[in-house]
Design a protein around this motif. Structure first.
Motif, PDB file in Angstrom:
ATOM      1  N   PRO A  61     -12.754   2.150  -3.464  1.00 51.37           N
ATOM      2  CA  PRO A  61     -11.344   2.245  -3.105  1.00 51.37           C
ATOM      3  C   PRO A  61     -10.552   3.071  -4.114  1.00 51.37           C
ATOM      4  O   PRO A  61     -10.816   3.012  -5.323  1.00 51.37           O
ATOM      5  CB  PRO A  61     -10.887   0.783  -3.127  1.00 51.37           C
ATOM      6  N   ARG A  62      -9.588   3.824  -3.615  1.00 49.73           N
ATOM      7  CA  ARG A  62      -8.686   4.545  -4.512  1.00 49.73           C
ATOM      8  C   ARG A  62      -7.844   3.545  -5.288  1.00 49.73           C
ATOM      9  O   ARG A  62      -7.548   3.755  -6.464  1.00 49.73           O
ATOM     10  CB  ARG A  62      -7.788   5.491  -3.714  1.00 49.73           C
ATOM     11  N   GLN A  63      -7.437   2.461  -4.605  1.00 51.65           N
ATOM     12  CA  GLN A  63      -6.612   1.454  -5.243  1.00 51.65           C
ATOM     13  C   GLN A  63      -6.964   0.077  -4.694  1.00 51.65           C
ATOM     14  O   GLN A  63      -7.190  -0.083  -3.498  1.00 51.65           O
ATOM     15  CB  GLN A  63      -5.133   1.732  -4.968  1.00 51.65           C
TER      16      GLN A  63
ATOM     17  N   ILE B 214       0.823  -1.216   0.000  1.00 52.61           N
ATOM     18  CA  ILE B 214       0.000   0.000   0.000  1.00 52.61           C
ATOM     19  C   ILE B 214       0.858   1.268   0.000  1.00 52.61           C
ATOM     20  O   ILE B 214       2.010   1.265   0.411  1.00 52.61           O
ATOM     21  CB  ILE B 214      -0.980   0.043   1.196  1.00 52.61           C
ATOM     22  N   GLU B 215       0.239   2.369  -0.453  1.00 54.68           N
ATOM     23  CA  GLU B 215       0.905   3.669  -0.482  1.00 54.68           C
ATOM     24  C   GLU B 215       0.578   4.511   0.746  1.00 54.68           C
ATOM     25  O   GLU B 215       1.242   5.508   1.004  1.00 54.68           O
ATOM     26  CB  GLU B 215       0.492   4.428  -1.739  1.00 54.68           C
TER      27      GLU B 215
ATOM     28  N   TYR C 186      -5.356  -3.814  -4.710  1.00 51.47           N
ATOM     29  CA  TYR C 186      -4.186  -4.637  -5.007  1.00 51.47           C
ATOM     30  C   TYR C 186      -4.615  -6.103  -4.953  1.00 51.47           C
ATOM     31  O   TYR C 186      -5.250  -6.527  -4.001  1.00 51.47           O
ATOM     32  CB  TYR C 186      -3.082  -4.399  -3.983  1.00 51.47           C
TER      33      TYR C 186
ATOM     34  N   ASN D 133      -7.738   1.249 -11.506  1.00 53.08           N
ATOM     35  CA  ASN D 133      -7.330   1.335 -10.101  1.00 53.08           C
ATOM     36  C   ASN D 133      -7.035  -0.022  -9.480  1.00 53.08           C
ATOM     37  O   ASN D 133      -7.011  -0.168  -8.258  1.00 53.08           O
ATOM     38  CB  ASN D 133      -8.403   2.050  -9.276  1.00 53.08           C
TER      39      ASN D 133
ATOM     40  N   GLU E 112      -7.538   2.092   0.531  1.00 52.93           N
ATOM     41  CA  GLU E 112      -6.902   1.069  -0.293  1.00 52.93           C
ATOM     42  C   GLU E 112      -7.386  -0.301   0.159  1.00 52.93           C
ATOM     43  O   GLU E 112      -7.613  -0.539   1.338  1.00 52.93           O
ATOM     44  CB  GLU E 112      -5.379   1.149  -0.167  1.00 52.93           C
TER      45      GLU E 112
END
Length: 230
Positions: free
Chosen positions: A186-188, A110-111, A190, A206, A116
């Protein structure tokens, strides 16, 4: 020492003071039946050749509260109420922290910005959520009803892949992503886990694929609030 307990495999890796791998990861098959005793015996053999370490991080495929496993749908019923942190401490004589495996994996990728989400596709489906880098524990989305009385995991777990084949399974993954997007926004997202390698489809902008080793590298974050022992 970072440990990843999975439904099909047990993995271990020693991380250095900056969170980088010091050697190749080691992997063995998860014993069947995957009782706590059998898994711990396998972990003891797995980590023995890896050298010295100061502390242990472990990812576990189920709900974990203060080091105690509350559920393990893809392992064995004996994990309910099992103090995994204490058992690993007794095994290694080192301080131990345990978290849901998808939660650990997320810390490896994660950033730390906005909302996220991490999804893991393997024996089951793992899920973790983060808000500005802070982990929201034990989101078991996999067992929430998805469609036709079946859960998310029923649609995209390993059993579903084997039952319907890759082509239809990929359609299931696409449907899961479509369902998640307007609910969680979610923004991103994974996607990791052993079956993420099968996703040879066009993913939404995304959505990113992650390497499976993130499930071990993320273990470093479990100790960020602790000074390094000397």
């Amino acid at each position: 020492m970072a440990i990843d307990i999975g439904g099909s495999g047990l993995k271990a890796l020693v991380l250095g003071p900056e969170g980088k791998a010091l050697d190749e990861r080691r992997r063995v098959k998860t014993p069947k039946p995957a009782t706590p005793k059998a898994v711990l015996r396998a972990l003891e053999k797995l980590i023995q050749p890896l050298g010295d370490f100061e502390r242990v991080s472990a990812g576990f495929p189920g709900v974990v509260e203060e080091g105690v496993t509350k559920s393990a749908p893809n392992l064995h019923p004996d994990w309910a109420g099992f103090n995994l942190a204490e058992a690993l401490h007794q095994l290694t004589q080192r301080p131990v922290r345990v978290l849901n495996d998808a939660g650990v994996q997320g810390f490896g990728v994660i950033e730390g910005k906005g909302l996220e989400m991490v999804l893991t596709l393997g024996t089951g489906m793992g899920c973790a959520l983060y808000i500005d880098g802070k982990y929201v524990p034990n989101l078991e989305l996999a067992h929430h009803p998805f469609h036709g009385g079946k859960t998310y995991e029923d649609y995209v777990g390993q059993a579903a892949l084997e039952r319907v084949g890759k082509k239809k399974w990929l359609k299931h993954v696409e449907r899961v992503l479509q369902q998640i997007q307007p609910i969680w926004n979610p923004r991103q997202i994974y996607i990791g886990g052993g079956n993420a390698r099968l996703l040879d489809i066009k993913l939404p902008p995304n959505v990113k694929l992650t390497e499976n080793i993130a499930g071990l590298l993320g273990g470093f974050a479990l100790w960020k609030d602790e000074p390094r022992q000397r």
